[in-house]
Design a protein around this motif. Structure first.
Motif, PDB file in Angstrom:
ATOM      1  N   HIS A 372      21.827  57.719  20.904  1.00  0.00           N
ATOM      2  CA  HIS A 372      22.688  58.988  20.610  1.00  0.00           C
ATOM      3  C   HIS A 372      23.912  58.641  19.781  1.00  0.00           C
ATOM      4  CE1 HIS A 372      25.222  62.459  22.244  1.00  0.00           C
ATOM      5  NE2 HIS A 372      26.004  61.402  22.581  1.00  0.00           N
ATOM      6  N   ARG A 373      24.753  57.552  20.063  1.00  0.00           N
ATOM      7  CA  ARG A 373      25.894  57.556  19.454  1.00  0.00           C
ATOM      8  C   ARG A 373      25.669  57.230  17.926  1.00  0.00           C
ATOM      9  NH1 ARG A 373      27.687  55.168  24.261  1.00  0.00           N
ATOM     10  NH2 ARG A 373      26.364  52.948  23.709  1.00  0.00           N
ATOM     11  N   ARG A 374      24.465  56.564  17.619  1.00  0.00           N
ATOM     12  CA  ARG A 374      24.177  56.388  16.080  1.00  0.00           C
ATOM     13  C   ARG A 374      23.901  57.774  15.379  1.00  0.00           C
ATOM     14  NH1 ARG A 374      21.109  51.992  17.942  1.00  0.00           N
ATOM     15  NH2 ARG A 374      19.112  53.283  17.818  1.00  0.00           N
ATOM     16  N   SER A 375      23.390  58.591  16.171  1.00  0.00           N
ATOM     17  CA  SER A 375      23.084  59.994  15.409  1.00  0.00           C
ATOM     18  C   SER A 375      24.452  60.650  15.023  1.00  0.00           C
ATOM     19  CB  SER A 375      22.204  60.712  16.637  1.00  0.00           C
ATOM     20  OG  SER A 375      22.783  61.185  17.533  1.00  0.00           O
ATOM     21  N   LEU A 376      25.588  60.134  15.838  1.00  0.00           N
ATOM     22  CA  LEU A 376      26.581  61.014  15.695  1.00  0.00           C
ATOM     23  C   LEU A 376      27.268  60.386  14.207  1.00  0.00           C
ATOM     24  CD1 LEU A 376      27.925  61.386  19.110  1.00  0.00           C
ATOM     25  CD2 LEU A 376      26.896  63.249  17.662  1.00  0.00           C
ATOM     26  N   VAL A 377      26.750  59.453  13.917  1.00  0.00           N
ATOM     27  CA  VAL A 377      27.839  58.861  12.650  1.00  0.00           C
ATOM     28  C   VAL A 377      27.523  59.575  11.383  1.00  0.00           C
ATOM     29  CG1 VAL A 377      27.916  56.813  10.931  1.00  0.00           C
ATOM     30  CG2 VAL A 377      27.514  56.414  13.409  1.00  0.00           C
ATOM     31  N   GLY A 378      28.736  60.150  10.828  1.00  0.00           N
ATOM     32  CA  GLY A 378      28.672  60.915   9.597  1.00  0.00           C
ATOM     33  C   GLY A 378      28.949  62.405  10.198  1.00  0.00           C
ATOM     34  N   THR A 379      28.850  62.710  11.334  1.00  0.00           N
ATOM     35  CA  THR A 379      29.005  64.117  11.940  1.00  0.00           C
ATOM     36  C   THR A 379      30.392  64.114  11.944  1.00  0.00           C
ATOM     37  OG1 THR A 379      28.820  63.759  14.142  1.00  0.00           O
ATOM     38  CG2 THR A 379      26.782  64.255  12.704  1.00  0.00           C
ATOM     39  N   THR A 380      30.885  65.555  12.056  1.00  0.00           N
ATOM     40  CA  THR A 380      32.346  65.825  12.672  1.00  0.00           C
ATOM     41  C   THR A 380      32.200  66.435  14.045  1.00  0.00           C
ATOM     42  OG1 THR A 380      32.869  66.548  10.318  1.00  0.00           O
ATOM     43  CG2 THR A 380      34.291  67.175  11.977  1.00  0.00           C
ATOM     44  N   VAL A 381      33.040  65.788  14.927  1.00  0.00           N
ATOM     45  CA  VAL A 381      33.094  66.314  16.536  1.00  0.00           C
ATOM     46  C   VAL A 381      34.610  66.655  16.871  1.00  0.00           C
ATOM     47  CG1 VAL A 381      31.270  64.824  17.065  1.00  0.00           C
ATOM     48  CG2 VAL A 381      33.312  63.820  16.817  1.00  0.00           C
ATOM     49  N   TRP A 396      44.733  56.345  19.034  1.00  0.00           N
ATOM     50  CA  TRP A 396      44.300  57.085  19.933  1.00  0.00           C
ATOM     51  C   TRP A 396      43.151  57.491  20.503  1.00  0.00           C
ATOM     52  CZ3 TRP A 396      48.930  59.332  22.114  1.00  0.00           C
ATOM     53  CH2 TRP A 396      49.858  59.074  21.399  1.00  0.00           C
ATOM     54  N   GLN A 397      42.708  57.779  21.866  1.00  0.00           N
ATOM     55  CA  GLN A 397      41.329  58.008  22.132  1.00  0.00           C
ATOM     56  C   GLN A 397      41.110  59.333  22.833  1.00  0.00           C
ATOM     57  OE1 GLN A 397      40.749  54.624  24.892  1.00  0.00           O
ATOM     58  NE2 GLN A 397      40.220  56.086  26.305  1.00  0.00           N
ATOM     59  N   GLY A 398      40.049  59.800  22.794  1.00  0.00           N
ATOM     60  CA  GLY A 398      39.696  60.985  23.496  1.00  0.00           C
ATOM     61  C   GLY A 398      38.413  61.120  23.814  1.00  0.00           C
ATOM     62  N   ARG A 399      37.624  62.503  24.035  1.00  0.00           N
ATOM     63  CA  ARG A 399      36.417  62.588  24.138  1.00  0.00           C
ATOM     64  C   ARG A 399      35.936  63.830  23.498  1.00  0.00           C
ATOM     65  NH1 ARG A 399      34.203  60.073  28.778  1.00  0.00           N
ATOM     66  NH2 ARG A 399      36.018  58.851  29.739  1.00  0.00           N
ATOM     67  N   THR A 400      34.546  63.773  23.304  1.00  0.00           N
ATOM     68  CA  THR A 400      33.989  64.898  22.543  1.00  0.00           C
ATOM     69  C   THR A 400      33.469  65.858  23.790  1.00  0.00           C
ATOM     70  OG1 THR A 400      31.733  63.749  22.754  1.00  0.00           O
ATOM     71  CG2 THR A 400      32.913  63.384  20.912  1.00  0.00           C
ATOM     72  N   ARG A 401      33.188  66.993  23.263  1.00  0.00           N
ATOM     73  CA  ARG A 401      32.472  68.056  24.197  1.00  0.00           C
ATOM     74  C   ARG A 401      31.205  67.459  24.973  1.00  0.00           C
ATOM     75  NH1 ARG A 401      34.260  73.449  23.747  1.00  0.00           N
ATOM     76  NH2 ARG A 401      32.348  74.097  24.630  1.00  0.00           N
ATOM     77  N   ASN A 402      30.624  66.604  24.353  1.00  0.00           N
ATOM     78  CA  ASN A 402      29.391  65.824  24.908  1.00  0.00           C
ATOM     79  C   ASN A 402      30.036  64.462  25.900  1.00  0.00           C
ATOM     80  OD1 ASN A 402      27.948  66.651  21.902  1.00  0.00           O
ATOM     81  ND2 ASN A 402      26.805  67.111  23.945  1.00  0.00           N
TER      82      ASN A 402
END
Ligand code: SF4
Length: 442
Positions: A372-381, A396-402
């Motif tokens: 799942h995390r690899r599938s997000l590389v290159g995307t904008t979240v 800084w750190q935070g969370r995505t909607r997922n």
């Protein structure tokens, strides 16, 4: 009480962390100040949890250590709160002579009276409230600013009686808070700066205050002006109904991630657990939610080695984890909890077998999470910034909607907590993503 300082030790689940935040607000409202460390405190509250074996043992150890702390300064007060307080009640006073007060999870409102009274006067308050509106301790954003994410209690207790679970015994049956109160607290928290709200209940979607069911509650809270994200924890699969599915299609702040505890993937085990749902129903409901909100991901809780679980049934849990494609799995080996129905079942899965089954679930879950995390590389979240990165470096750190944890790289600049920023994911690491704020370049 002016000048007295308190220190809170919180064990266990999100519900306990939420209760601790309410206790801290009540104490501040009564004139006490938080101490930076136990050494500087006059009153220590240990908010205990007994959902898992080790948590209860940890509570006993923590309370035991406070004997020396209390001896060092006259007038200090020790309070045991939470589930283990409910379970043992006055037994705490018998077991530990330095304990001053015992407060069950429904009796936390008595804390300010304990804080005001003279140390050394034993006080025990346990048992469950009727669940009147006043029995729910509301957040006090006037006393403590909420962070970017705030929690709102929608119900107390649980009436499901899963055979492995101690919650109904220590937190009582289900009592729902009026939707109008939930909505008012949600609005106050958002007005005070919260961007994301999490509705909190033991089986949170078994909600019904007569004026509103769970889906209606989601719609009411989702309409609070300024709210950007809405989550809830933890739902029971059997209450994921068509109205809730439709709410996921319509209520924009509802995030594309649901933590849906399944516990097992095998129907015979689900039956013995008293879950009153089946593998097929779980899969059907997951599918419906995915169709309602494309891009939805799921987390779950799993117990392996439940009494009578065969190798084949354990394999069905692994296959369910794979079939759903859970991106976050919290897996535990079963251990009997005193006071539960399952305590009477023979704990017949040997410890090494439990350990091997746990490893199988964790390997499957780890592979899914990595993919799942690899599938997000290159995307904008979209990332809700929570605070400084726990990896340091002024980042800084935070969370995505997922619900993926994202650490901003050095190009992130100053990004105050509560900011919603677009982040280009550059790297997938174990347990987190590394990204760059969109538009800032590398
Ligand atoms: S629904 Fe959750 S809290 Fe309620 S009895 Fe089952 S496991 Fe426990």
């Amino acid at each position: 009480m002016e000048g007295r300082r308190f220190f809170l030790v919180t064990m266990g689940c999100q519900m306990n962390r939420h209760d601790s935040a309410r206790m801290a607000e009540a104490l501040r409202g009564a004139g006490l100040e938080p101490a930076e460390s136990l050494a500087g405190a006059d009153l220590c509250v240990v908010n205990t949890c007994c959902v898992r074996d080790k948590a209860e043992n940890k509570a006993r150890a923590a309370i035991g250590r406070l004997a020396a702390w209390k001896r060092r300064r006259p007038g200090r007060t020790v309070v045991v709160a939470g589930c283990v307080a409910e379970k043992l009640g006055p037994g705490w006073l018998n077991a530990f002579s330095h304990v001053d007060a015992v407060l069950g999870p429904d009796r936390l409102d008595a804390l300010t009276r304990v804080a005001a009274g003279p140390a050394g006067t034993p006080f025990v308050s346990t048992g469950f409230t009727a669940g009147a509106p006043a029995d729910f301790l509301a957040a006090r954003p006037d006393l403590a600013a909420p962070g970017p994410t705030a929690f709102v209690t929608v119900s107390k207790g649980c009436s499901q009686h899963c055979t492995f679970c101690i919650v109904p015994a220590v937190r009582g049956g289900l009592r729902c808070r009026p939707a109008v109160d939930v909505e008012a607290e949600a609005a106050a928290l958002v007005a005070a700066g919260a961007r994301e709200l999490v509705l909190l209940g033991q089986a949170v979607n078994d909600y019904d205050d007569r004026a509103a069911g769970f889906a209606a509650l989601l719609r009411r809270v989702g309409a609070v002006p300024g709210l950007r994200r809405l989550r809830y924890t933890s739902p029971h699969p059997r209450f994921v109904d068509a109205d809730t599915v439709r709410a996921h299609a319509d209520v924009a702040p509802l995030c594309e991630h649901v933590h849906l505890p399944v516990q097992s993937g095998a129907d015979p085990v689900l039956r013995r657990m008293g879950r009153r749902t089946t593998r097929e129903e779980i899969l059907h409901r997951v599918d419906a939610l995915r169709r309602a909100r494309p891009g939805m991901t799921f987390g779950t809780d799993v117990i392996v080695g439940f009494p009578g679980e065969t190798d084949e049934q354990a394999g069905e849990t692994v296959s369910l984890v794979r079939e759903v494609g859970f991106t976050q799995v919290f897996a535990f080996t079963y251990s009997p909890r005193p006071g539960t129905a399952a305590e009477r079942f023979p704990d017949d899965v040997p410890a090494p077998v439990k350990a091997a089954r746990l490893q199988s679930v964790q390997e499957a879950a780890g592979a899914l999470a990595d993919a799942h995390r690899r599938s997000l590389v290159g995307t904008t979240v979209e990332v809700l910034i929570e605070g400084p990165s726990d990896r340091g470096g002024g980042r800084w750190q935070g969370r995505t909607r997922n619900n993926d944890v994202v650490h901003l790289d050095a190009a992130g600049g100053t990004t105050p907590p509560g900011s919603l920023v677009e982040v280009v994911v550059g790297e997938a690491r174990p347990h987190c993503l590394i990204g760059t704020r969109a538009g800032t370049g590398r």
